[in-house]
Design an enzyme around this catalytic site. Structure first.
Site, PDB file in Angstrom:
ATOM      1  N   CYS A   2       0.798  -1.223   0.000  1.00 47.41           N
ATOM      2  CA  CYS A   2       0.000   0.000   0.000  1.00 47.41           C
ATOM      3  C   CYS A   2       0.836   1.281   0.000  1.00 47.41           C
ATOM      4  O   CYS A   2       1.890   1.342   0.626  1.00 47.41           O
ATOM      5  CB  CYS A   2      -0.882   0.040   1.242  1.00 47.41           C
ATOM      6  N   ARG A  27       5.209  -0.313  -5.805  1.00 47.99           N
ATOM      7  CA  ARG A  27       5.193  -1.015  -4.525  1.00 47.99           C
ATOM      8  C   ARG A  27       4.274  -2.238  -4.560  1.00 47.99           C
ATOM      9  O   ARG A  27       4.345  -3.079  -3.669  1.00 47.99           O
ATOM     10  CB  ARG A  27       4.707  -0.068  -3.415  1.00 47.99           C
ATOM     11  N   TRP A  73      -3.062  -2.818  -1.293  1.00 48.27           N
ATOM     12  CA  TRP A  73      -2.685  -4.218  -1.527  1.00 48.27           C
ATOM     13  C   TRP A  73      -3.505  -5.020  -0.530  1.00 48.27           C
ATOM     14  O   TRP A  73      -3.319  -4.895   0.673  1.00 48.27           O
ATOM     15  CB  TRP A  73      -1.187  -4.371  -1.274  1.00 48.27           C
ATOM     16  N   ASN A  99      -2.099   2.580   5.668  1.00 46.01           N
ATOM     17  CA  ASN A  99      -1.210   1.436   5.409  1.00 46.01           C
ATOM     18  C   ASN A  99      -1.022   0.699   6.727  1.00 46.01           C
ATOM     19  O   ASN A  99      -0.882   1.332   7.770  1.00 46.01           O
ATOM     20  CB  ASN A  99       0.178   1.907   4.950  1.00 46.01           C
ATOM     21  N   GLY A 100      -0.973  -0.626   6.672  1.00 44.75           N
ATOM     22  CA  GLY A 100      -0.761  -1.390   7.905  1.00 44.75           C
ATOM     23  C   GLY A 100      -1.992  -2.219   8.227  1.00 44.75           C
ATOM     24  O   GLY A 100      -2.864  -2.413   7.371  1.00 44.75           O
ATOM     25  N   GLU A 479      18.041 -17.819  -5.765  1.00 41.74           N
ATOM     26  CA  GLU A 479      17.627 -16.507  -6.273  1.00 41.74           C
ATOM     27  C   GLU A 479      17.164 -16.614  -7.734  1.00 41.74           C
ATOM     28  O   GLU A 479      16.212 -15.952  -8.143  1.00 41.74           O
ATOM     29  CB  GLU A 479      18.774 -15.503  -6.109  1.00 41.74           C
ATOM     30  N   LYS A 483      13.466 -15.528  -9.111  1.00 42.42           N
ATOM     31  CA  LYS A 483      13.216 -14.589 -10.218  1.00 42.42           C
ATOM     32  C   LYS A 483      12.226 -15.188 -11.197  1.00 42.42           C
ATOM     33  O   LYS A 483      11.282 -14.539 -11.607  1.00 42.42           O
ATOM     34  CB  LYS A 483      14.503 -14.265 -10.989  1.00 42.42           C
ATOM     35  N   GLU A 486       8.608 -15.489  -9.745  1.00 39.53           N
ATOM     36  CA  GLU A 486       7.996 -14.186  -9.465  1.00 39.53           C
ATOM     37  C   GLU A 486       7.433 -13.528 -10.712  1.00 39.53           C
ATOM     38  O   GLU A 486       6.333 -12.998 -10.693  1.00 39.53           O
ATOM     39  CB  GLU A 486       9.043 -13.222  -8.889  1.00 39.53           C
ATOM     40  N   HIS A 502      17.372 -37.237  -3.818  1.00 41.76           N
ATOM     41  CA  HIS A 502      16.568 -37.530  -2.622  1.00 41.76           C
ATOM     42  C   HIS A 502      15.113 -37.101  -2.809  1.00 41.76           C
ATOM     43  O   HIS A 502      14.413 -36.850  -1.826  1.00 41.76           O
ATOM     44  CB  HIS A 502      17.177 -36.840  -1.404  1.00 41.76           C
ATOM     45  N   LYS A 599       6.515  -4.602  -3.669  1.00 38.50           N
ATOM     46  CA  LYS A 599       7.945  -4.283  -3.574  1.00 38.50           C
ATOM     47  C   LYS A 599       8.377  -4.210  -2.121  1.00 38.50           C
ATOM     48  O   LYS A 599       9.455  -4.627  -1.760  1.00 38.50           O
ATOM     49  CB  LYS A 599       8.194  -2.945  -4.270  1.00 38.50           C
TER      50      LYS A 599
END
Ligand code: G6P
Length: 604
Positions: A2, A27, A73, A99-100, A479, A483, A486, A502, A599
């Site tokens: 947000c 964001r 968000w 926000n929050g 990583e 990527k 995402e 395994h 973000k």
């Protein structure tokens, strides 16, 4: 996650709010809205979907000299028009953006607000009704009284029809900053929203409030104690928010890496003493000698960079070092040891779990060093000392240049600590030279983008992919898989290469490609054996390597220049960013704004 923007002054607030919302888009969000006061009327325009849609559907005569805007968000309630912010009270006089998370929202709905009529499922609407329940008070007093009833994290901005010359804002756990102009004032959750208007900002602290009017601002605590705040210059450059000819920010930021790494290294390498100098670190050599353990914390890509960083530190200092996700760490009642150095990584400096972990360590008497990209951010301020990445703002939701710069920052830290402990001048010199060569080597990899894009086409056709590597290569694999999943939405999983047999090997087949990280090190033979294992099951293989030897039987080899073994993850990670980028591009994804992701994750 947000975003908040607000304006009070002589201009029309609406264009300022719309532009601010566009700048906050990076964001991550799923609905947006604005509220303005115009000629005795509170006008709210909000809807699910993108800011472009909000702007396109705005009523022609939407204008006002005071207003607030928000990108939401979804947490409490789906991303619908009704749940979008701003939220208003029943009399349609007070508008709130938030926000929050208000943790006791349900309880407040059932008790003090039992008679209020709610029009959304959000926790935020509770605030609008609580503020409206104190009509006899000045707006700032009504907001303060409401906030004393709520539990949870918030950054809020409130406007009121009855006092149309002001915005009241408050912060507790979610960032809020004031933008200072001439005859106008702004509020934002992130300085990027104000980049065209002012670079003079005031960061609010937790439990702090402010009243903004066209001609000035006042700050005070939730207990009504006045506070003294001085404006500082926000570290945002206008060009960071232009795509500079690139199709999207991710592409731009991938290509900024040679410069970002140069900036991370700038003024920090000392050839004479074959070490690194880090101005923001307050450890004396004696402190360094007393260290018994190093613990690195972060979330998402910051955590993966932390794994690579801890490995670098342990190999150069011989101090046991490991990394853990900040969220797990803070909830497992960790033992905080005086001889442990804690390091928190955060690009944004606002990730809630990372911040909470820092606060938990400090509460238990430990000290934390921050590795942060955003100057003045909450994690940076909470840590007090640390290393700034100087990578410039990262706008694309997925991390690229800041991942690389974080690992570079850890290489500098490891060299600095290592030279006090275990690393001799010859070894130090070897690393200084290798670090200096990195920007040029990264540029060389980026010049090979077309070949990587070609390989990405085959990856784009798959519905699942594995990424495997050993030790340093494993961190790169983690990583790389992150990527891909995402931004392309292709299911991707990373494993230590030896773990393949395994479990995951059961899935390896013609339709599931594996990306194998093959550094030119003492495990080259073992990695070659991994490739053979996959090929024997007809699995397509893409090898990423700095070995001059060609790995037989693979579908594609992405080569990177050779560097010192400790620094290999930095170079091996770059082709994986381009691989994910071009796979996502081939699939027509919204690369900078992947679905469901934000973000900066400022809630738990
Ligand atoms: C979000 C972002 C990731 C990032 C993580 C940690 O999940 O989408 O790209 O790695 O947060 O963010 P931080 O700002 O603390 O590095």
């Amino acid at each position: 996650m947000c975003g908040i923007v607000g304006y009070v002054g002589g201009k029309d607030a609406v264009p300022v709010l719309f532009e601010g919302l566009q700048r906050l888009e990076y964001r991550g969000y799923d609905s947006a809205g604005v509220a303005v006061i115009t000629r005795g009327d509170l006008k709210v325009h909000k809807r699910a979907g993108r800011v472009d849609g909000l702007i396109a559907t705005a009523p022609k005569r939407l204008r006002g000299s005071v207003g607030i805007g928000h990108t939401r968000w979804a947490t409490h309630g789906k991303p619908t028009d009704a749940n979008a912010h701003p939220h208003v009270d029943s009399a349609h006089a007070i508008a709130v953006v938030h926000n929050g998370i208000i943790e006791n929202a349900l309880e407040l709905r059932a008790t003090v607000l039992a008679d209020a009529v709610f029009t959304s499922e959000t926790d935020t609407e509770v605030l609008a009704h609580l503020i409206a329940a104190q009509p006899e008070k000045e707006l700032e007093e009504a907001v303060r009284a409401a906030l004393l009833l709520v539990e949870g994290a918030y950054g809020i901005a409130v406007i009121d029809l009855r006092q149309p010359d002001r915005i009241v804002v408050a912060r507790n756990g979610s960032p809020v900053l004031l933008g200072i102009g001439k005859g106008e004032h702004f509020v934002a959750s992130d300085a990027s929203a104000l980049v065209r208007h002012t670079d003079q900002v005031v960061y609010l602290d937790d439990r702090e409030m402010a009243v903004l009017e066209a001609d000035g601002f006042r700050t005070f605590t939730l207990d009504a104690e006045p506070t003294e705040k001085r404006p500082t210059t926000a570290p945002v450059s206008k060009t960071a928010y232009d795509k500079a000819g690139h199709a999207d920010y991710m592409h731009k930021e991938i290509h900024e890496q040679p410069v970002a790494v140069e900036r991370a290294l700038s003024g920090r390498l000392n050839r004479r003493f074959a070490t690194a100098h880090l101005g923001g670190i307050e450890l004396t050599p004696r402190d360094v000698l007393a260290l018994r353990r190093i613990k690195v914390l972060g979330c998402g890509s910051a955590f993966y960079a932390g794994l690579a960083g801890a490995c670098l530190i342990e190999s150069l200092t011989r101090i046991p070092a490991d990394a853990e996700t900040a969220s797990e760490f803070r909830y497992r009642n960790p033992v905080i040891e005086p001889a442990t150095l804690y390091i928190a990584i955060s690009q944004s400096g606002e990730t809630f779990d990372t911040l909470a972990a820092v606060q938990e360590i400090k509460r238990k008497g430990g000290s934390v060093l921050g590795v942060v990209n955003t100057p003045g951010s909450t994690v940076a301020r909470e840590c007090g000392s640390g290393i700034y990445l100087h990578a410039g703002p990262e706008v694309s939701v997925t991390s690229t240049k800041t991942f690389t710069s974080t690992v570079v920052a850890f290489a500098l830290l490891a060299l600095h600590l290592g030279r006090i402990r275990d690393v001799g001048p010859a070894d130090g010199g070897r690393l200084v030279r290798a670090l200096e060569a990195l920007p040029g080597q990264i540029a060389e990899i980026l010049a090979g983008e077309d070949a990587i894009a070609e390989t990405a086409k085959s990856l784009a056709a798959a519905s699942s992919a594995f990424y495997v590597g050993r030790v340093r290569g494993y961190h790169v694999a983690l990583e790389g898989a992150q990527k891909l999943k995402e931004i392309s939405y292709i299911h991707a999983e990373a494993y230590p290469a030896a773990e393949l047999k395994h479990g995951p090997l059961a899935l390896v087949s013609e339709s599931i490609p594996t990306v194998v990280i093959v550094p030119d090190d003492h495990m080259l033979d073992k990695n070659m054996a991994t490739v053979a294992e996959i090929r024997a099951r007809s699995g397509p293989v893409v090898v990423v390597t700095n070995s001059p030897l060609s790995v037989p039987g693979v579908d594609a080899t992405l080569s990177v220049p050779t560097t010192e073994p400790e620094l290999q993850p930095i170079l091996l990670g770059i082709p994986l960013q381009l691989l994910a980028y071009h796979a996502a591009l081939a699939l027509g994804r919204d690369i900078d704004k992947p679905r469901n992701l934000a973000k900066s994750v400022t809630v738990e």
